[in-house]
Design a protein around this motif. Structure first.
Motif, PDB file in Angstrom:
ATOM      1  N   ASP A   7       3.925  -6.279   0.255  1.00 13.32           N
ATOM      2  CA  ASP A   7       3.121  -6.925  -0.781  1.00 13.32           C
ATOM      3  C   ASP A   7       3.071  -8.434  -0.622  1.00 13.32           C
TER       4      ASP A   7
ATOM      5  N   ASN B 292       0.401  -9.386   1.901  1.00 13.01           N
ATOM      6  CA  ASN B 292      -0.878  -8.684   1.806  1.00 13.01           C
ATOM      7  C   ASN B 292      -1.781  -9.419   0.828  1.00 13.01           C
TER       8      ASN B 292
ATOM      9  N   VAL C 221      -3.078  -7.808  -2.390  1.00 16.41           N
ATOM     10  CA  VAL C 221      -2.153  -7.480  -3.476  1.00 16.41           C
ATOM     11  C   VAL C 221      -1.698  -8.775  -4.147  1.00 16.41           C
TER      12      VAL C 221
ATOM     13  N   HIS D 244       1.485  -5.988  -9.375  1.00 19.52           N
ATOM     14  CA  HIS D 244       1.556  -4.599  -9.807  1.00 19.52           C
ATOM     15  C   HIS D 244       2.013  -4.599 -11.268  1.00 19.52           C
TER      16      HIS D 244
ATOM     17  N   TYR E 119       9.709  -9.097  -7.491  1.00 19.98           N
ATOM     18  CA  TYR E 119       9.727  -7.771  -8.114  1.00 19.98           C
ATOM     19  C   TYR E 119      10.677  -7.812  -9.303  1.00 19.98           C
TER      20      TYR E 119
ATOM     21  N   TYR F 120       5.439  -6.394 -10.186  1.00 15.47           N
ATOM     22  CA  TYR F 120       5.472  -7.370  -9.084  1.00 15.47           C
ATOM     23  C   TYR F 120       4.425  -8.429  -9.385  1.00 15.47           C
TER      24      TYR F 120
END
Length: 262
Positions: A30, A33, A36, A39, A177, A187
């Motif tokens: 993550d 990326n 992303v 989350h 996280y 996250y």
């Protein structure tokens, strides 16, 4: 070389720029990326404060910062220290045990909020226009991507039972996280914006729970945050636990002013 055996990039010339050949591959973590950003992070909103009564709201001194009340608990008052573990690469980061959190054997502790470089872990970097790592977006090199893991206990008031319960991180650099009792809460990455997660299904009123964080020094967002600055890492702003009525509450406020010119 710094004391960890890494080059002191704050003194090195600009790293060569490579083509943008990464396409957000699903096998990227993550924090590397660019597709992303978070989350389970709640939508950003105006920082509405809740008070127990009209008198409390009218007497509040907002310029003095966040203070605990019946609906809000400041988890990081002055003098707060959380258990802390520092490693030099993501691969060395401790694993979370479901139902428990991190195993804390051999851990130290740090002041929260603070940057861990100011607490004796790692090394602060200064750059003006160059990046402190090899430019290969969206990837940041694991070899110098230090990871700090935090852990503490949070107590949820019994009076919050049946309410919506959320946690707000007002600044974490650069990606992290969050777990409650070893269960994932969310996250987020963006070092200067709030990150909020809904903990209603993970905690209970009157319960004591383990809050665990894994914080990465760099992420793909670091390509956008580079400027004339010191690179510092960790939970650098306050953390707040708060509750709202479950059925209805004010979440955001919008204002659309109009200008009338006579």
């Amino acid at each position: 070389m710094n004391r960890h055996g890494h080059p002191d990039f704050s003194l090195n010339p600009l790293h060569p720029v490579h083509d943008f050949h990464h396409k957000g591959e699903p096998n990227l973590p993550d924090y590397c990326n660019h597709l992303v950003l978070h989350h389970h992070r709640l939508p950003s909103h105006f920082p509405v404060r809740s008070f127990s009564s009209q008198d409390e709201a009218l007497s509040a001194r907002l310029e003095e910062g966040v203070r605990s009340n019946d609906n809000l608990i400041l988890l990081t008052p002055k003098g707060t220290r959380w258990a802390f573990n520092f490693v030099e690469t993501p691969q060395q980061a401790p694993r979370v045990v479901v139902g428990k959190g991190f195993e804390q054997e051999g851990w130290g502790d740090v002041a929260v909020p603070s940057a861990w470089e100011t607490q004796g872990y790692g090394q602060a970097l200064y750059t003006n226009f160059q990046y402190p790592f090899k430019v290969d977006p969206p990837v940041v090199p694991d070899g110098m991507n230090h990871v700090g893991s935090y852990q503490t206990q949070i107590e949820v008031p019994k009076a919050w039972e049946g309410k919506r319960i959320m946690i707000r991180f007002e600044g974490v650099s650069s990606a992290f996280y969050c777990w409650i009792d070893g269960h994932p809460a969310g996250y987020s990455q963006d070092s200067r914006l709030d990150a909020e997660f809904d903990l209603t299904d993970l905690v209970r009123g009157g319960g004591t729970h383990t809050l665990s964080l894994r914080v990465y020094r760099f992420c793909d967002g670091s390509y956008l945050e580079d400027q004339d600055m010191w690179w510092l890492s960790g939970v650098h702003r306050d953390v707040v636990l708060y509750s709202k009525p479950a059925k209805a509450h004010i979440w955001d406020v919008h204002a659309a002013p109009e200008v009338h010119i006579p």
